[in-house]
Design a protein around this motif. Structure first.
Motif, PDB file in Angstrom:
ATOM      1  N   THR A 260     -58.432  24.549 -98.168  1.00  0.00           N
ATOM      2  CA  THR A 260     -59.831  24.660 -97.744  1.00  0.00           C
ATOM      3  C   THR A 260     -60.436  25.916 -98.344  1.00  0.00           C
ATOM      4  O   THR A 260     -59.734  26.882 -98.663  1.00  0.00           O
ATOM      5  N   ILE A 261     -61.751  25.896 -98.488  1.00  0.00           N
ATOM      6  CA  ILE A 261     -62.497  27.093 -98.856  1.00  0.00           C
ATOM      7  C   ILE A 261     -63.584  27.286 -97.815  1.00  0.00           C
ATOM      8  O   ILE A 261     -64.112  26.323 -97.250  1.00  0.00           O
ATOM      9  N   SER A 262     -63.926  28.547 -97.533  1.00  0.00           N
ATOM     10  CA  SER A 262     -64.931  28.821 -96.516  1.00  0.00           C
ATOM     11  C   SER A 262     -65.643  30.125 -96.842  1.00  0.00           C
ATOM     12  O   SER A 262     -65.180  30.928 -97.655  1.00  0.00           O
ATOM     13  N   GLY A 263     -66.783  30.326 -96.168  1.00  0.00           N
ATOM     14  CA  GLY A 263     -67.537  31.552 -96.368  1.00  0.00           C
ATOM     15  C   GLY A 263     -68.945  31.397 -95.858  1.00  0.00           C
ATOM     16  O   GLY A 263     -69.284  30.446 -95.139  1.00  0.00           O
TER      17      GLY A 263
ATOM     18  N   PHE B  93     -65.044  23.653 -96.687  1.00  0.00           N
ATOM     19  CA  PHE B  93     -64.834  22.411 -97.423  1.00  0.00           C
ATOM     20  C   PHE B  93     -63.366  22.248 -97.764  1.00  0.00           C
ATOM     21  O   PHE B  93     -62.652  23.229 -98.000  1.00  0.00           O
ATOM     22  N   GLY B  94     -62.931  20.996 -97.795  1.00  0.00           N
ATOM     23  CA  GLY B  94     -61.606  20.697 -98.296  1.00  0.00           C
ATOM     24  C   GLY B  94     -61.611  20.641 -99.811  1.00  0.00           C
ATOM     25  O   GLY B  94     -62.607  20.269-100.436  1.00  0.00           O
ATOM     26  N   VAL B  95     -60.498  21.021-100.409  1.00  0.00           N
ATOM     27  CA  VAL B  95     -60.305  20.918-101.857  1.00  0.00           C
ATOM     28  C   VAL B  95     -58.997  20.178-102.085  1.00  0.00           C
ATOM     29  O   VAL B  95     -57.963  20.555-101.518  1.00  0.00           O
ATOM     30  N   ASN B  96     -59.039  19.119-102.899  1.00  0.00           N
ATOM     31  CA  ASN B  96     -57.824  18.316-103.063  1.00  0.00           C
ATOM     32  C   ASN B  96     -57.266  18.343-104.474  1.00  0.00           C
ATOM     33  O   ASN B  96     -56.286  17.644-104.767  1.00  0.00           O
ATOM     34  N   CYS B  97     -57.855  19.176-105.353  1.00  0.00           N
ATOM     35  CA  CYS B  97     -57.364  19.220-106.726  1.00  0.00           C
ATOM     36  C   CYS B  97     -57.688  20.590-107.316  1.00  0.00           C
ATOM     37  O   CYS B  97     -58.838  21.041-107.248  1.00  0.00           O
ATOM     38  N   GLY B  98     -56.686  21.246-107.857  1.00  0.00           N
ATOM     39  CA  GLY B  98     -56.923  22.559-108.451  1.00  0.00           C
ATOM     40  C   GLY B  98     -55.675  23.109-109.094  1.00  0.00           C
ATOM     41  O   GLY B  98     -54.601  22.469-109.102  1.00  0.00           O
ATOM     42  N   ARG B  99     -55.811  24.316-109.630  1.00  0.00           N
ATOM     43  CA  ARG B  99     -54.693  24.994-110.298  1.00  0.00           C
ATOM     44  C   ARG B  99     -54.676  26.466-109.920  1.00  0.00           C
ATOM     45  O   ARG B  99     -55.716  27.075-109.650  1.00  0.00           O
ATOM     46  N   GLU B 100     -53.511  27.054-109.910  1.00  0.00           N
ATOM     47  CA  GLU B 100     -53.379  28.501-109.806  1.00  0.00           C
ATOM     48  C   GLU B 100     -53.938  29.155-111.066  1.00  0.00           C
ATOM     49  O   GLU B 100     -53.924  28.553-112.141  1.00  0.00           O
ATOM     50  N   ILE B 101     -54.381  30.398-110.931  1.00  0.00           N
ATOM     51  CA  ILE B 101     -54.693  31.226-112.104  1.00  0.00           C
ATOM     52  C   ILE B 101     -53.865  32.500-111.986  1.00  0.00           C
ATOM     53  O   ILE B 101     -53.934  33.213-110.978  1.00  0.00           O
TER      54      ILE B 101
ATOM     55  N   ALA C  47     -53.304  32.270 -98.333  1.00  0.00           N
ATOM     56  CA  ALA C  47     -54.510  32.411 -97.522  1.00  0.00           C
ATOM     57  C   ALA C  47     -55.149  33.771 -97.742  1.00  0.00           C
ATOM     58  O   ALA C  47     -54.469  34.776 -97.952  1.00  0.00           O
ATOM     59  N   GLY C  48     -56.505  33.781 -97.690  1.00  0.00           N
ATOM     60  CA  GLY C  48     -57.234  35.035 -97.786  1.00  0.00           C
ATOM     61  C   GLY C  48     -58.341  34.963 -98.808  1.00  0.00           C
ATOM     62  O   GLY C  48     -58.545  33.930 -99.468  1.00  0.00           O
ATOM     63  N   PRO C  49     -59.099  36.061 -98.966  1.00  0.00           N
ATOM     64  CA  PRO C  49     -60.167  36.084 -99.971  1.00  0.00           C
ATOM     65  C   PRO C  49     -59.578  36.171-101.376  1.00  0.00           C
ATOM     66  O   PRO C  49     -58.641  36.933-101.618  1.00  0.00           O
ATOM     67  N   HIS C  50     -60.133  35.373-102.278  1.00  0.00           N
ATOM     68  CA  HIS C  50     -59.633  35.350-103.652  1.00  0.00           C
ATOM     69  C   HIS C  50     -60.785  35.190-104.637  1.00  0.00           C
ATOM     70  O   HIS C  50     -61.828  34.614-104.320  1.00  0.00           O
ATOM     71  N   ASP C  51     -60.562  35.686-105.848  1.00  0.00           N
ATOM     72  CA  ASP C  51     -61.435  35.342-106.962  1.00  0.00           C
ATOM     73  C   ASP C  51     -61.098  33.918-107.387  1.00  0.00           C
ATOM     74  O   ASP C  51     -59.919  33.591-107.595  1.00  0.00           O
TER      75      ASP C  51
ATOM     76  N   VAL D  74     -59.938  31.427 -98.944  1.00  0.00           N
ATOM     77  CA  VAL D  74     -59.086  30.278 -99.263  1.00  0.00           C
ATOM     78  C   VAL D  74     -58.079  30.098 -98.128  1.00  0.00           C
ATOM     79  O   VAL D  74     -57.485  31.067 -97.635  1.00  0.00           O
ATOM     80  N   GLY D  75     -57.886  28.854 -97.712  1.00  0.00           N
ATOM     81  CA  GLY D  75     -56.909  28.555 -96.675  1.00  0.00           C
ATOM     82  C   GLY D  75     -55.513  28.452 -97.249  1.00  0.00           C
ATOM     83  O   GLY D  75     -55.321  28.099 -98.419  1.00  0.00           O
ATOM     84  N   GLY D  76     -54.516  28.710 -96.421  1.00  0.00           N
ATOM     85  CA  GLY D  76     -53.129  28.582 -96.852  1.00  0.00           C
ATOM     86  C   GLY D  76     -52.523  27.296 -96.331  1.00  0.00           C
ATOM     87  O   GLY D  76     -53.231  26.354 -95.954  1.00  0.00           O
ATOM     88  N   ARG D  77     -51.203  27.262 -96.265  1.00  0.00           N
ATOM     89  CA  ARG D  77     -50.503  26.078 -95.779  1.00  0.00           C
ATOM     90  C   ARG D  77     -50.669  25.953 -94.281  1.00  0.00           C
ATOM     91  O   ARG D  77     -50.464  26.918 -93.545  1.00  0.00           O
TER      92      ARG D  77
END
Length: 487
Positions: free
Chosen positions: A435-438, A414-422, A253-257, A483-486
């Motif tokens: 989730t993502i927000s802003g 918004f909810g996000v249901n598919c992605g990858r770590e970088i 959780a928190g702000p991320h690139d 970005v939301g966490g668990r």
């Protein structure tokens, strides 16, 4: 171009004129009736015949749960008289439906509060025929559609027996309109759209994990579901993503690139930016209202609402004339980071000193047109997706958005249901739901990269007061977001 000659095919390419069918001749006869009655009126009038046709199918684990179709059609009249609008609508049936709707709308205009004393400023009237239904490919019968569903479901069940659920959903929608105005607009249109959803679920170590894919877009069922091998390849790719997701990680959780793929960037452009720039919502207090001419985004961002089928001619929706009879034009909302324009109907354009560009739209014959988007997207830049990912030391690549919301302050979630770590510029583990927000304009200020490829969601719908088809798209963008966490 005379009404009765088709100007476009289902992919906006010019075609040779051909003789309309008997049904099409009836539609054009209706259009001529509308035009004659509009021209004979003493007030400013918009007359519309409007039909919506929907086909829906749902199959779950081999059981056909729904297979239905519906059609609703009727006529409406909108009258502007002595500074007020009056609206009325009647379903198809009575031979005098147009006259009755026109008389009721005139009565309603007399009863309505007077918003202004002066007439509305004139607009360039839209004319022509825009029937986008494809005539070349043989149409599936009802039995063939069911057979296709059964074949796909059987293939999924055989190849992936570990799935705990599998759903196939098909929606085919076509909006057909004949419209004429006292100002000279005279147009016929038919715009089909298909959405095919595949949903899969399996049991992970900590519970059920699911994922879906959508395909389709502009056109008819036969345009999108004729290649079974291509459909099975999409299902294979979806299952591979689902298997990785089941073994995936939760976000920190928190702000991320992050890198937002086109699906996510397109929804954000529509929900968090487009709605704040609709002039009726601007007048209601939208955050965009007092920022016209200001820098609201990175100079890499140019975002617009486009007519036709978008800037690349490939969006999932098409419109050429709106439901006030105005010819549709492209509108740049943000140009190189600067907020330039709002979206208008004729009323708000006059009130705010702007020009309407074809954003007044109604979903059904019984609906009065309101300000709506058409094809909204960020325009492509010069950056490659690999370079965007390579520029992130620790962050995320989000590929698909689900449900979400935005409000007039520009805040979104918004909810996000598919992605990858970088990690260190390379893709890592798959991600679980997050989730993502802003705030839209803050997020857009943080954009450092804009992708060089424009793509569109196949399933664009908007729910502002009335549901309606729209196009949502864009390139991938790199930005900073919460970005939301668990949970």
């Amino acid at each position: 171009m005379p009404i009765g000659v088709f100007a476009k095919d289902s992919y906006d390419r010019p075609v040779e004129a051909h003789r309309p069918s008997a049904v099409q001749q009836q539609r054009f006869s209706m259009l001529h009736q509308l035009a004659a009655k509009a021209q004979a009126s003493n007030a400013e009038v918009v007359l519309r015949w409007h039909a919506n046709e929907t086909l829906a199918m749902t199959m779950r684990k081999g059981v056909l749960l729904a297979n239905q179709s519906a059609r609703a059609s009727g006529v409406s009249a909108r009258v502007f008289s002595k500074g007020a609008f009056g609206f009325a609508a009647l379903p198809d049936g009575p031979v005098d439906a147009i006259d009755r709707a026109l008389a009721l709308a005139a009565e309603n205009a007399e009863l309505a509060p007077r918003a202004k004393a002066s007439p509305l400023a004139p607009v360039a009237p839209g004319c022509g025929s825009f029937d986008h239904r494809r005539a070349g490919r043989a149409k599936f019968t009802a039995a063939e559609r069911i057979d296709l569903f059964r074949a796909l479901d059987a293939a999924i069940a055989t190849k992936y027996p570990d799935l705990v659920s599998r759903d196939l959903n098909l929606t085919a929608f076509c909006s057909e309109k004949a419209l004429a105005t006292s100002g000279g607009a005279k147009t016929f249109s038919a715009a089909p759209q298909v959405i095919f959803n595949i949903s899969l679920a399996l049991e992970a170590s900590d519970g059920i994990v699911d994922l879906y894919d959508s395909l389709g877009g502009f056109g008819e069922i036969e345009d999108h579901l004729h290649d079974t091998d291509a459909l099975l390849a999409r299902i294979d790719a979806l299952y591979a993503d689902l298997r990785q997701k089941a073994e995936g990680a939760f976000c920190e959780a928190g702000p991320h690139d992050v890198v937002l793929d086109s699906n996510v960037a397109g929804i954000l452009a529509h929900e968090a930016v487009g709605h704040t720039c609709e002039a009726d919502l601007v007048l209601a207090g939208s955050v965009a209202g007092d920022r016209l001419g200001e820098k609201v985004a990175s100079e890499k961002i140019t975002l617009g609402d486009f007519s036709g089928r978008g800037p690349d001619g490939r969006s999932s929706f098409a419109i050429h004339v709106d439901d006030e009879g105005a010819s549709c034009e492209d509108v740049l909302l943000i140009d190189k980071g600067v907020l330039k324009n709002f979206l208008h109907n004729r009323d708000t354009a006059q009130r705010l000193g702007a020009a309407p560009a074809g954003n007044a739209r109604a979903f059904a014959f019984s609906d009065e047109p309101i300000i709506r988007m058409r094809n909204t997207c960020i325009l492509p830049g010069d950056d490659r997706l690999d370079d965007m990912i390579g520029a992130v030391e620790h962050g995320y690549y989000f590929r698909r958005a689900t449900n979400g919301q935005a409000d007039l302050t520009g805040e979104f979630m918004f909810g996000v249901n598919c992605g990858r770590e970088i990690r260190d510029g390379k893709l890592g583990r798959a991600l679980r739901d997050t989730t993502i927000s802003g705030v839209a304009f803050d997020m857009l200020q943080s954009v450092t990269h804009v992708g060089d490829t424009l793509s569109w969601s196949p399933s664009g719908w908007c729910g502002k007061k009335q549901p309606i088809t729209v196009g949502m798209g864009g390139p991938a963008i790199k930005c900073r977001i919460n970005v939301g966490g668990r949970s």
